[in-house]
Design a protein around this motif. Structure first.
Motif, PDB file in Angstrom:
ATOM      1  N   GLU A 222      -7.964   3.717  -8.495  1.00  0.00           N
ATOM      2  CA  GLU A 222      -7.439   3.150  -7.255  1.00  0.00           C
ATOM      3  C   GLU A 222      -8.090   3.813  -6.052  1.00  0.00           C
ATOM      4  OE1 GLU A 222      -3.307   2.560  -6.813  1.00  0.00           O
ATOM      5  OE2 GLU A 222      -3.012   1.810  -8.853  1.00  0.00           O
TER       6      GLU A 222
ATOM      7  N   ARG B 275       0.842  -1.191   0.000  1.00  0.00           N
ATOM      8  CA  ARG B 275       0.000   0.000   0.000  1.00  0.00           C
ATOM      9  C   ARG B 275       0.874   1.236   0.000  1.00  0.00           C
ATOM     10  NH1 ARG B 275      -4.465  -2.121   4.291  1.00  0.00           N
ATOM     11  NH2 ARG B 275      -4.826  -4.069   3.206  1.00  0.00           N
TER      12      ARG B 275
ATOM     13  N   VAL C 241     -11.618   2.573  -5.388  1.00  0.00           N
ATOM     14  CA  VAL C 241     -11.627   1.213  -4.846  1.00  0.00           C
ATOM     15  C   VAL C 241     -11.254   1.249  -3.360  1.00  0.00           C
ATOM     16  CG1 VAL C 241     -10.534  -1.063  -4.932  1.00  0.00           C
ATOM     17  CG2 VAL C 241     -11.126   0.120  -7.065  1.00  0.00           C
ATOM     18  N   VAL C 242     -10.202   1.984  -3.052  1.00  0.00           N
ATOM     19  CA  VAL C 242      -9.753   2.067  -1.662  1.00  0.00           C
ATOM     20  C   VAL C 242     -10.854   2.654  -0.787  1.00  0.00           C
ATOM     21  CG1 VAL C 242      -8.154   3.210  -0.080  1.00  0.00           C
ATOM     22  CG2 VAL C 242      -7.304   2.196  -2.213  1.00  0.00           C
TER      23      VAL C 242
ATOM     24  N   ILE D 133      -6.359  -4.639 -10.431  1.00  0.00           N
ATOM     25  CA  ILE D 133      -7.812  -4.436 -10.449  1.00  0.00           C
ATOM     26  C   ILE D 133      -8.164  -3.334 -11.453  1.00  0.00           C
ATOM     27  CG2 ILE D 133      -9.677  -3.371  -9.094  1.00  0.00           C
ATOM     28  CD1 ILE D 133      -9.496  -6.168  -8.249  1.00  0.00           C
ATOM     29  N   VAL D 134      -7.425  -2.238 -11.365  1.00  0.00           N
ATOM     30  CA  VAL D 134      -7.728  -1.102 -12.234  1.00  0.00           C
ATOM     31  C   VAL D 134      -7.386  -1.413 -13.692  1.00  0.00           C
ATOM     32  CG1 VAL D 134      -7.113   1.293 -12.749  1.00  0.00           C
ATOM     33  CG2 VAL D 134      -7.442   0.565 -10.377  1.00  0.00           C
TER      34      VAL D 134
ATOM     35  N   VAL E  82     -16.616  -4.269  -4.815  1.00  0.00           N
ATOM     36  CA  VAL E  82     -15.734  -4.143  -3.654  1.00  0.00           C
ATOM     37  C   VAL E  82     -16.418  -4.721  -2.425  1.00  0.00           C
ATOM     38  CG1 VAL E  82     -14.303  -2.575  -2.299  1.00  0.00           C
ATOM     39  CG2 VAL E  82     -14.845  -2.029  -4.680  1.00  0.00           C
TER      40      VAL E  82
ATOM     41  N   ALA F  14     -12.579  -6.590  -5.453  1.00  0.00           N
ATOM     42  CA  ALA F  14     -11.522  -5.982  -4.657  1.00  0.00           C
ATOM     43  C   ALA F  14     -11.920  -5.937  -3.188  1.00  0.00           C
ATOM     44  CB  ALA F  14     -11.245  -4.563  -5.166  1.00  0.00           C
TER      45      ALA F  14
ATOM     46  N   SER G 289      -5.726  -8.366  -4.749  1.00  0.00           N
ATOM     47  CA  SER G 289      -5.395  -7.349  -3.747  1.00  0.00           C
ATOM     48  C   SER G 289      -4.474  -6.295  -4.327  1.00  0.00           C
ATOM     49  CB  SER G 289      -4.731  -8.010  -2.531  1.00  0.00           C
ATOM     50  OG  SER G 289      -5.612  -8.938  -1.963  1.00  0.00           O
ATOM     51  N   GLU G 290      -4.096  -6.479  -5.597  1.00  0.00           N
ATOM     52  CA  GLU G 290      -3.207  -5.524  -6.240  1.00  0.00           C
ATOM     53  C   GLU G 290      -4.080  -4.479  -6.934  1.00  0.00           C
ATOM     54  OE1 GLU G 290       0.400  -6.492  -6.884  1.00  0.00           O
ATOM     55  OE2 GLU G 290      -0.024  -7.826  -5.209  1.00  0.00           O
ATOM     56  N   LEU G 291      -4.029  -3.272  -6.410  1.00  0.00           N
ATOM     57  CA  LEU G 291      -4.886  -2.243  -6.998  1.00  0.00           C
ATOM     58  C   LEU G 291      -4.595  -2.017  -8.481  1.00  0.00           C
ATOM     59  CD1 LEU G 291      -5.188   0.335  -4.108  1.00  0.00           C
ATOM     60  CD2 LEU G 291      -6.962  -1.146  -5.056  1.00  0.00           C
TER      61      LEU G 291
END
Lengths: 496, 322, 327
Positions: A483, A197, A486-487, A457-458, A466, A284, A452-454
């Protein structure tokens, strides 16, 4: 405090670290970043005395050191918080905190009272509300992580290494952790902080070192590097190059598989998701958000407490992996070695495993046909191996993953779920796996990718769902995916 | 004391609630026996049950330790046989030799056990296989030493097995009881004791924590050998002579009270108090069956069924997907 | 070793060098080489060792153990262990005499024995799969129960003779070849076919190698495991009949020691207790080694006790060898 010079470490068939040199000063929080498989874990274990380096020297506290083992390193003040917990599930929290440094009275016996009191005090200092006498196996994953962190503070620690400490904790707990780490830093402790992160790294760390494919790429102070530069260093290329563009993308088809109000004991609390033909959906969330459990339940591998799976508009009864396979659903599980592959068997057997009946029922088993199928898959997925009879155990992580994907791609006519499909695989295999996902989607298969890898995912998703703490917190359409979005959903506080 | 949540007493915490099952079975058996015969629920008969428990108790004590570490010791039967022969063979009726021989036999037992431990640690082979192998070797040595009863012991030597304290309380069974309490104290209150649980719970984590796993394992198998030696001395005291198959039944018999007492074969959970209750359960069971006038053959059947019952109750946790 | 180039193209694995190939060959066939070494050394050291009569003698001992080892291999492959085999052997043999001795109806005897074996295997398998009991304890318990039932049934002292047909199978020869060897060959061929050629065998290896994988690919692992225990029970019963036929009389201890010997043989033959690894041929080679060593002790005039000492040494050395090779 710590100085590594030219560290190299290899394992049979893999060169994990090549000539890595790195310095960590006392009173510094030093971030270590890199993609999965870049060598971070191996480096951690070398520093902690679990592995002996093949070449190079470790200087610690000014002296050249060869650790005799993890206990030796620990005695000298090196403490590691590993990604997988080092806890004894059937011992109490207090005992786990002091294991190896047991609180004893004058007679040399365990002082249960002091163990309990000291543990309580330590936990309280952290603002953690855990009963020191509870058994660790009865704790939530987040609480177990807090016990791990509390363990580190028992010792006179000079160097603290944290490997993805925030993977299973969130919000307030993260704040508490950072606060503690900053205080330790002021006390002159050297801290190595490993995390995916990047926002955490910019918030917490002083310097950052990047590993890539086992090599040390760069070390920068945190204010002389931007987020994008850091990503470029880690990946070694632009994101656009890593994630192939799906040329033939067309509007997604109808919903083929839907899960409705799925509950899985403790982990998934009423989650629903719809998957459309020919669309790549990203799932995600933080580790522990219940994504893998939702996938396993949809596949029939673990029981749903309630909820249902709907395929082509009809509710499926008697769901089991067998039934799911017959319905054209496939699942590439997260844990390749522990769950996915039969490591003792060869490529052909692993590819054919989900469709054994295809090769004959009863006594006959058509090995020749199995071999031909495997040869086809090896060619079409460019799996590097000597042939169908190569044991998967001697193959690289990326090629093992391709075997697993090949198995499920064969049978997934409706839906393929991939859980962390690129974890621990090299960049080449990664690209290949992305290509396979596109191919399947082009054939009209719904693809669900848990990651888990943004950036992944993007970069890959056409729609993102999510999850947080067992429920779906939101959905992002193609144009909304970023990103940050999503976060935001992954850490959103749950109402009530 | 601050406010504390309601919980089981420490003695029962940590999965030790399993002991309640054994206690319940003991009470059930007692009621059953008492309803069958007037002579069952007498002090005399209970002292008899107590006395009969000594041999099994001693060997099971060591076995509990190996199982707590996630291992097993299948060599105890052979070790008992060999050492029982050495005890009577070397004493050879000579009063003066009793103390040196017994001391030597106990040391030898510990050494054989330590050799098991070293082999397990050095080769990485599963303890089941290693102790199966060393058991065969020791049995062979026993048979080389003699094919039948060897030597003799002075009459007074039977005090360990048949002697009583005032009130008719068996010395041997009391020694065993005392050792159980001692080992229980050791397991709960010493660093090494707690670490025995830790290495059985998760050996990989124990290594990462830098616990001296190998050293502890060697010590545990040495202890198992020591208690097997003590069992050998007890059996010689009981039968006046050692024989090459004296211990043969004890290998598997020593496992029954351990698992019935709630110690998991997977390691890390259980304890010696459970084993002690398991020993008393087996002893009481055999006694009850005698009163029921059931052929001794059925005692085996019942014993097997008790194992099945016990292990079906304490289900070992399975490694699963989620 | 294989590798992948940065752009994801497969890189052909380099051909292994001849030294590598020799090492791989030696490693793969180490167990056969070991047996050959024992036989050659035995032939040189003890002149009578390779004589026709001694070879026949060894074969006769080998057969019952071989049959049990095949069943044991099925069970060990699914991460199990069967301690009840010796008890099943004895029970089957005792049952064989219960039909009126020499006048017994052979098919009835056969069916009873197999029924007993299958029933015990079923109980073992159910305990392991349904109740999640560790195989060691489950089969230990059934072993003890069965022993008790047998003792009670026979009042501790069975007597009687086996039907003539079993004498023939157990001890007779056909053109110099013992019938029981032919019998073993049939069982071994069937076992090897089931394990190495059938879909069931494939399911067994996947289940033993990784039960979670088995579950995820839709294999009914519990059923496969159950079947392995039934196979072991049935083969143990058959071995009991063959052994009783060889010895001619039956007592309560037919097959004593076979539970551990069969495990030893399988482990020596490279069947891994951790499951999913091993072959029928390997396990039988392991059994052959045990028999050859035991026989050699006698032929060399060593004390009989040396047999079990050597057995103990062989299992530890063999197991260490496999563990070291795995690393």
């Amino acid at each position: 405090m710590l100085s590594l010079q030219g560290i190299s470490k290899g394992f049979p068939g893999v060169k994990a670290l090549t000539d890595v040199s790195l310095d960590v000063a006392a009173g510094e929080i030093h971030a270590l970043v890199g993609e999965n498989g870049a060598g971070k874990s191996t480096l951690t274990r070398v520093i902690a005395g679990v592995f002996q380096p093949d070449a190079g020297t470790v200087r610690f506290d000014g002296r050249e050191t060869v650790w005799k083992g993890p206990g030796d390193a620990k005695r000298h003040g090196v403490h590691v918080i590993y990604q997988e917990f080092v806890l004894f599930p059937h011992l109490s929290v207090a005992e786990n905190i002091f294991v190896g440094h047991e609180r004893r009275n004058r007679l040399g016996l365990i002082d249960h009272g002091r163990t309990r009191r000291d543990a309580k005090e330590l936990l309280a200092r952290f603002g953690i509300d855990i009963d020191p006498e509870a058994l660790v196996r009865d704790l939530s994953v987040a609480d177990q992580q807090m016990v791990e962190i509390a363990k580190a503070l028992v010792h006179d620690v000079k160097l603290l290494i944290l490997d993805e400490p925030t993977a299973v904790i969130s919000g307030r707990e993260v704040d508490v952790l950072f606060d503690r780490l900053r205080r330790l830093k002021q006390q002159g402790v050297a801290i190595v902080y490993i995390s995916h992160r990047l926002e955490e790294i910019f918030a917490l760390c002083d310097r950052v070192s990047v590993l890539k494919d086992g090599n040390h790429v760069a070390t920068r102070t945190i204010d002389e590097v931007t987020r994008d530069q850091l990503i470029a260093l880690m990946v070694g290329r632009n994101l656009a190059e890593l994630f192939p563009v799906r040329r033939s993308a067309k509007a997604p088809g109808p919903v083929v598989v839907a899960a409705r109000n799925v509950e899985v004991s403790g982990r998934v609390r009423g989650a629903s998701i719809e998957l459309r033909a020919g669309e790549i959906t990203g799932l995600a969330g933080m580790v522990g958000a219940g994504r893998s459990e939702l996938a396993l339940a949809m596949f029939g591998a673990i029981p749903m407490r309630s909820g249902s799976l709907v395929v082509d508009g009809r509710e499926v009864s008697g769901l089991s992996p067998r039934r799911a396979i017959d319905l054209g659903i496939g699942l590439v599980t997260e844990d390749r070695k522990g769950q996915g592959l039969a490591m003792l068997l060869d490529v052909a057997a692993n590819v054919s495993a989900s469709t054994l009946n295809e090769f004959g029922r009863g006594w006959r088993f058509d090995r020749a046909r199995e071999k031909r199928v495997a040869e086809q898959e090896i060619a079409s997925y460019r799996i590097a191996c000597r042939g169908p009879s190569t044991p998967v155990s001697v193959m690289s992580g990326g090629n093992q993953q391709k075997v697993l994907v090949a198995r499920w791609a064969r049978t997934s006519t409706r839906l393929l779920i991939l859980d962390e499909p690129t974890r621990g695989v090299d960049v080449g295999a990664k690209t290949e796996i992305y290509r396979i996902m596109h191919e399947l989607a082009d054939r009209g298969v719904a693809v669900l990718m848990i990651s888990s890898e943004l950036p992944e995912i993007v970069g890959m998703s056409e729609r993102v769902v999510v999850m947080r703490e067992g429920v779906v917190t939101g959905e992002l359409s193609k144009s909304e995916i970023s990103e940050e979005a999503v976060v935001e959903l992954a850490t959103r506080r749950l109402a009530g | 004391m601050q406010t504390r949540t309601l919980r089981l007493p420490r003695f029962l915490a940590g999965g030790r609630a399993a002991l309640l099952v054994v206690v319940a079975l003991l009470i059930l058996l007692f009621v059953l026996g008492a309803s069958v015969s007037d002579r069952f629920a007498t002090t005399g008969n209970m002292l008899n049950v107590y006395e009969q428990s000594a041999g099994l108790a001693l060997v099971s004590l060591g076995q509990t330790l190996t199982i707590l570490t996630g291992g097993i010791d299948l060599s105890v039967g052979s070790v008992i046989s060999l050492l029982s022969m050495l005890t009577s063979g070397l004493i050879a009726g000579d009063e003066a030799m009793v103390i040196p021989v017994v001391a030597g036999v106990l040391v030898l037992g510990a050494l054989i056990g330590a050799a098991n431990g070293v082999t397990i640690v050095a080769t990485g082979v599963h303890p089941l296989i290693v102790t199966l192998g060393t058991g065969a070797i020791v049995q062979g040595v026993a048979l080389l030493y003699g094919l039948g009863p060897v030597g003799s012991v002075p009459i007074s030597f039977d005090a360990f097995a048949y002697g009583t304290f005032p009130g008719g309380i068996s010395i041997g069974a009391t020694v065993a009881l005392a050792l159980f309490l001692l080992v229980s104290f050791f397991l709960n209150n010493t660093r090494t004791g707690r670490r025995i649980y830790a290495i059985g719970d998760d050996p990989h984590a124990a290594d990462l924590m830098g616990l001296p796993r190998r050293r502890i394992l060697v010590g545990v198998y040495a202890a198992s050998g020591f208690f097997a030696a003590l069992t050998a001395v007890y059996l010689v005291s009981r039968f006046n002579v050692g024989q090459p198959y004296t211990g043969a039944n004890y290998t598997l018999a020593s496992i029954t009270p351990v698992v019935v007492g709630g110690t998991m074969l997977a390691g890390g959970r259980g304890g010696v108090i459970g084993t002690l209750l398991g020993v008393y359960l087996v002893s009481l069971l055999n006694n009850t069956l005698n009163f029921l006038d059931i052929s001794s053959h059925y005692q085996l059947v019942v014993q097997g069924l008790v194992i099945i019952l016990a292990v079906s109750v304490y289900v070992e946790k399975q490694r699963g997907l989620a | 070793m294989t590798g992948t180039s940065p752009i994801g193209m497969a890189v052909p694995a380099p051909r292994p060098g001849s030294a590598d190939r020799i090492r791989a060959f030696a490693s793969r066939y180490a167990i056969l080489l070991f047996l050959a070494a024992v036989v050659v050394a035995g032939g040189l050291a003890a002149p009578g060792f390779l004589s026709g009569s001694n070879l026949t003698n060894m074969l006769m001992q080998f057969v019952p153990l071989g049959i049990v080892v095949i069943g044991q291999t099925f069970v060990i492959l699914v991460r199990g262990l069967d301690l009840s085999v010796a008890s099943v052997m004895a029970t089957a043999a005792v049952a064989a005499t219960a039909f009126g001795g020499v006048n017994a109806d052979a098919p009835a005897v056969f069916a009873t024995a197999i029924g007993i074996g299958a029933a015990v295997g079923l109980v073992n398998g159910l305990l392991v799969t349904k109740r999640n009991v560790s195989p060691f304890l489950a089969t230990l318990a059934t072993m003890i129960v069965l022993q008790g039932i047998r003792f009670a049934w026979t009042q501790g002292a069975p007597s009687g003779n086996v039907p003539p047909i079993f004498r023939t199978i157990g001890a007779g020869t056909f053109n110099g070849i013992p019938y029981n060897v032919l019998f073993l060959l049939v069982v071994a061929a069937a076992g090897a076919a089931a394990l190495h050629l059938s879909g069931f065998g494939r399911r067994l290896y996947i289940t033993g190698g990784n039960p979670l994988t088995a579950h995820l690919v839709g294999i009914r692992a519990a059923r496969v495991t159950l079947a392995a225990y039934v196979v072991s029970g049935v083969l143990a019963a058959i071995a009991g009949l063959v052994l009783a036929g060889f010895v001619g009389v039956v007592d309560n201890f037919v097959g004593r020691g076979f539970e551990l010997d069969s495990i030893v043989a399988a482990v020596v033959g490279g069947v891994a207790l951790s499951g999913g690894k091993g072959t029928i041929a390997g396990a039988l080679t392991g059994a052959a080694i045990l028999v050859a060593i035991s026989n050699l002790v006698v032929m060399l005039g060593l004390p009989v006790q040396a047999q079990i000492i050597l057995k103990g040494i062989v299992i530890i050395v063999a197991a260490s060898f496999y563990v070291a090779r795995r690393r």
